[in-house]
Design a protein around this motif. Structure first.
Motif, mmCIF file in Angstrom:
data_model
loop_
_atom_site.group_PDB
_atom_site.id
_atom_site.type_symbol
_atom_site.label_atom_id
_atom_site.label_comp_id
_atom_site.label_asym_id
_atom_site.label_seq_id
_atom_site.Cartn_x
_atom_site.Cartn_y
_atom_site.Cartn_z
ATOM 1 N N PHE A 260 -19.894 -34.835 -9.631
ATOM 2 C CA PHE A 260 -19.488 -33.674 -8.843
ATOM 3 C C PHE A 260 -20.102 -32.428 -9.450
ATOM 4 C CE2 PHE A 260 -15.933 -30.684 -7.507
ATOM 5 C CZ PHE A 260 -16.415 -30.546 -6.220
ATOM 6 N N ALA A 261 -21.134 -31.897 -8.807
ATOM 7 C CA ALA A 261 -21.912 -30.792 -9.362
ATOM 8 C C ALA A 261 -21.078 -29.539 -9.633
ATOM 9 C CB ALA A 261 -23.079 -30.471 -8.430
ATOM 10 N N PRO A 262 -20.184 -29.087 -8.724
ATOM 11 C CA PRO A 262 -19.410 -27.882 -9.031
ATOM 12 C C PRO A 262 -18.596 -27.991 -10.319
ATOM 13 C CG PRO A 262 -19.244 -28.402 -6.701
ATOM 14 C CD PRO A 262 -19.955 -29.551 -7.345
ATOM 15 N N ASP A 398 -26.359 -23.233 -2.291
ATOM 16 C CA ASP A 398 -25.106 -23.173 -3.041
ATOM 17 C C ASP A 398 -25.149 -22.144 -4.157
ATOM 18 O OD1 ASP A 398 -24.105 -25.196 -1.457
ATOM 19 O OD2 ASP A 398 -24.772 -26.788 -2.793
ATOM 20 N N ILE A 399 -26.313 -21.557 -4.419
ATOM 21 C CA ILE A 399 -26.452 -20.506 -5.428
ATOM 22 C C ILE A 399 -26.618 -19.186 -4.697
ATOM 23 C CG2 ILE A 399 -27.762 -19.723 -7.420
ATOM 24 C CD1 ILE A 399 -28.773 -22.570 -7.758
ATOM 25 N N ASP A 400 -25.729 -18.230 -4.955
ATOM 26 C CA ASP A 400 -25.767 -16.981 -4.188
ATOM 27 C C ASP A 400 -26.753 -15.995 -4.797
ATOM 28 O OD1 ASP A 400 -24.558 -15.845 -6.390
ATOM 29 O OD2 ASP A 400 -22.558 -15.793 -5.515
ATOM 30 N N ALA A 405 -23.176 -20.109 -8.822
ATOM 31 C CA ALA A 405 -23.215 -21.354 -8.054
ATOM 32 C C ALA A 405 -21.839 -21.694 -7.512
ATOM 33 C CB ALA A 405 -23.717 -22.497 -8.940
ATOM 34 N N PHE A 406 -21.829 -22.216 -6.308
ATOM 35 C CA PHE A 406 -20.620 -22.731 -5.653
ATOM 36 C C PHE A 406 -19.524 -21.659 -5.555
ATOM 37 C CE2 PHE A 406 -22.614 -26.265 -8.007
ATOM 38 C CZ PHE A 406 -23.045 -27.004 -6.928
ATOM 39 N N ASN A 407 -19.941 -20.468 -5.205
ATOM 40 C CA ASN A 407 -18.971 -19.380 -5.011
ATOM 41 C C ASN A 407 -18.436 -19.472 -3.580
ATOM 42 O OD1 ASN A 407 -17.443 -17.095 -5.404
ATOM 43 N ND2 ASN A 407 -19.141 -15.672 -5.084
ATOM 44 N N PHE A 408 -17.630 -20.513 -3.345
ATOM 45 C CA PHE A 408 -17.157 -20.809 -2.004
ATOM 46 C C PHE A 408 -15.859 -20.076 -1.711
ATOM 47 C CE2 PHE A 408 -19.158 -25.325 -2.311
ATOM 48 C CZ PHE A 408 -20.418 -24.760 -2.177
ATOM 49 N N ALA A 409 -15.577 -19.923 -0.424
ATOM 50 C CA ALA A 409 -14.285 -19.408 0.009
ATOM 51 C C ALA A 409 -13.230 -20.507 -0.102
ATOM 52 C CB ALA A 409 -14.372 -18.894 1.445
ATOM 53 N N GLU A 410 -11.979 -20.098 -0.041
ATOM 54 C CA GLU A 410 -10.875 -21.065 -0.182
ATOM 55 C C GLU A 410 -10.939 -22.134 0.905
ATOM 56 O OE1 GLU A 410 -6.461 -20.179 0.573
ATOM 57 O OE2 GLU A 410 -6.645 -20.015 -1.603
ATOM 58 N N ALA A 411 -11.251 -21.721 2.127
ATOM 59 C CA ALA A 411 -11.339 -22.697 3.221
ATOM 60 C C ALA A 411 -12.456 -23.712 2.970
ATOM 61 C CB ALA A 411 -11.572 -21.981 4.547
ATOM 62 N N ASP A 412 -13.523 -23.280 2.307
ATOM 63 C CA ASP A 412 -14.620 -24.209 2.002
ATOM 64 C C ASP A 412 -14.188 -25.235 0.959
ATOM 65 O OD1 ASP A 412 -16.292 -22.795 3.745
ATOM 66 O OD2 ASP A 412 -16.849 -21.375 2.178
ATOM 67 N N TRP A 413 -13.435 -24.797 -0.041
ATOM 68 C CA TRP A 413 -12.937 -25.742 -1.034
ATOM 69 C C TRP A 413 -11.960 -26.723 -0.410
ATOM 70 C CZ3 TRP A 413 -15.302 -26.489 -5.374
ATOM 71 C CH2 TRP A 413 -15.995 -25.459 -5.994
ATOM 72 N N GLN A 414 -11.151 -26.253 0.510
ATOM 73 C CA GLN A 414 -10.220 -27.161 1.192
ATOM 74 C C GLN A 414 -10.980 -28.223 1.970
ATOM 75 O OE1 GLN A 414 -8.137 -24.184 3.409
ATOM 76 N NE2 GLN A 414 -6.603 -23.815 1.831
#
Length: 505
Positions: A260-262, A398-400, A405-414
């Protein structure tokens, strides 16, 4: 066949008995209250048999007349039950077909005919759901909570209604009670875990996941991958407030799902500050071996900030050897070779990638830099033109723009909980929303790639580390890029999609 044999045997016995009585007629005499009678034995037996038959018929008639009221009542109850079952069948079929009004009518008829209140209430609730009357359905389900036999189905019905109406708290309440009461109810585990994830109750979701795994409601590998995602989210939330705990959670996440990369990138970012460089390197190497990702290479290159450019390049080449045939390894080697001016190594690494169709913007960028380095300006311009219209790479998105890296929103993590947990698949929200950095690659960045005759390195300014590894995309032209244009550069710039070795830390 058996009946035929028995019938023939009975006839034979009767014939034998008749012949025997004829040959031995005998006499039978009776005397009763002064009356005397004398007759043959055969006639006496015939009269006795007829009398016994008549008495049997008479007794049967009397018994029937005596039990007629009860039989009538039983008949009526049986007819009502049959009618009720028929209404129940019609209501269930109508509810399944979505004919709400018909289902409600038949449910009311079944309730009137059947003396089964629990079944009638359940049927009425389902019929109300089919009719779209969720308020009535909720009332019926709440009435079912009073009966221990129907409590579980009531919790499930109320949970489904709450989920339909978006009432996550009620889903957690009813699914949680059902999950606590029934160990075999898998629906309770699914509904409770999904609701806890939707409400971002990460700690509770971890507890539910562990208990569900013990009860075998979820496969161990899926549970481990889901746990890795949840632990990664918790670690990211705590990295500012409690870095020590965040590093511990990130390490647990990486162990739960090594590919799992993140989780691996986060562990690689947090563990070095705890002086655990070797552990961070092991985690990143394992992740690269299983699922290479450009963010892993970036984190691996930044493990030791004090390393020189040559040391970082050597470390990245060693990382690529853990999965040498993967395209990310070839891209990484290409970027390193370009930065060091090694045209042969760059051409060897990128040649298999140039057979892809279509070529990504990242590969076109690297190919343009290589052509520029080889002195082929026409090829560089052609690749540059293709890069402007080529598709981006989901992994690279995935890198902003800030290099995170992996600076996702909460909905994306869900969403990632299920994508990675159930399918072992990463999602790329920024790529899906067309948020990739530098959609059109700036020409000036490509044109600044080192030429064949030019020097590959420049002397860094005092106090500047010359060993940085550029793994992240270039910033947006209207912010960081313009700022860099106004400031004298300490070294060559690189293309946004080039994971090379830079001269600035």
């Amino acid at each position: 066949m058996i009946r035929l044999i028995l019938t023939v045997a009975l006839c034979v016995i009767t014939a034998i008995l008749a012949v025997w009585l004829t040959l031995n007629p005998g006499t039978a005499s009776f005397e009763f209250l002064g009356w005397q009678a004398e007759t043959s034995f055969a006639l006496f037996m015939g009269v006795l048999i007829v009398a016994a038959f008549l008495l049997t018929v008479l007794w049967w008639l009397i018994a029937k007349m005596w039990g007629a009221p009860d039989a009538w009542r039983k008949l009526r109850r049986r007819r009502r039950r049959d009618q009720g079952v028929d209404a129940l069948e019609r209501a269930l079929i109508a509810a399944a077909a979505g004919e709400g009004e018909l289902a409600v009518r038949q449910a009311a008829r079944a309730d009137a005919l059947l003396e089964r209140p629990a079944l009638s209430r359940l049927l009425a609730a389902r019929a109300a759901e089919a009719a779209g009357n969720l308020l009535a359905a909720r009332g019926h389900y709440e009435a079912l909570l009073e009966d221990p036999r129907t409590r579980m189905v009531a919790h499930r019905g109320l949970s489904v209604l709450a989920e339909t109406q978006g009432e996550t708290a009620n889903v957690i309440t009813h699914a949680g009670k059902a999950f606590a009461e029934a160990r075999t109810a898998r629906w309770a585990f699914d509904s409770l875990f999904n609701a806890q994830i939707a409400a971002a109750r990460w700690d509770e979701a971890l507890e539910t996941l562990s208990e569900g795994e013990k009860r075998r409601h979820i496969a161990p590998d899926s549970a481990a991958r889901r746990r890795a995602v949840v632990l990664t989210v918790k670690a990211r939330q705590m990295r500012q407030s409690d870095a020590e705990k965040a590093a511990e959670l990130a390490e647990k996440a990486a162990h739960a799902s090594p590919g799992f990369a993140p989780a691996a990138v986060l562990a690689g970012d947090l563990l070095p500050s705890r002086r655990r460089h070797r552990k961070a390197a092991d985690i990143l190497e394992t992740a690269w071996r299983l699922h290479p990702h450009p963010a892993i290479a970036r984190a691996y290159g930044d493990l030791r900030k004090s390393d020189t450019a040559a040391k970082r390049a050597a470390r990245l080449r060693a990382l690529a050897e853990f999965n040498p045939d993967h395209r990310e390894s070839r891209l990484l080697l290409t970027g390193i070779a370009l930065q060091q001016g090694n045209m042969d190594a760059a051409r060897s690494a990128i040649t298999p990638l140039l057979a892809e169709n279509p070529l990504s913007a990242r590969i076109c960028t690297l190919a343009a830099r290589l052509s520029r380095l080889e002195g082929d300006e026409d090829a560089a311009q052609r690749y540059l033109a293709r890069a402007a219209h080529a598709p981006g790479e989901p992994d690279w998105s995935d890198i902003d723009g800030n290099g995170e890296a992996f600076n996702f929103a909460e909905a994306d993590w869900q969403r990632l909980v299920y994508a990675w947990g159930d399918e072992e698949r990463l999602i790329h929200p920024r790529h899906e929303r067309f948020e990739m950095i530098a959609e059109a690659i700036p020409d000036r960045i490509l044109l600044e790639a080192p030429k064949r005759a030019a020097k590959e390195t420049s002397t860094p300014e005092a106090g500047t580390d010359s060993g940085s590894v550029i793994i992240a995309p270039a910033p947006l032209p209207d912010r960081e890029t313009r700022k860099r244009e106004e400031t004298p550069s300490a070294g060559p710039r690189f293309a946004p999609d080039d994971p090379g070795v830079g001269d600035d830390d």
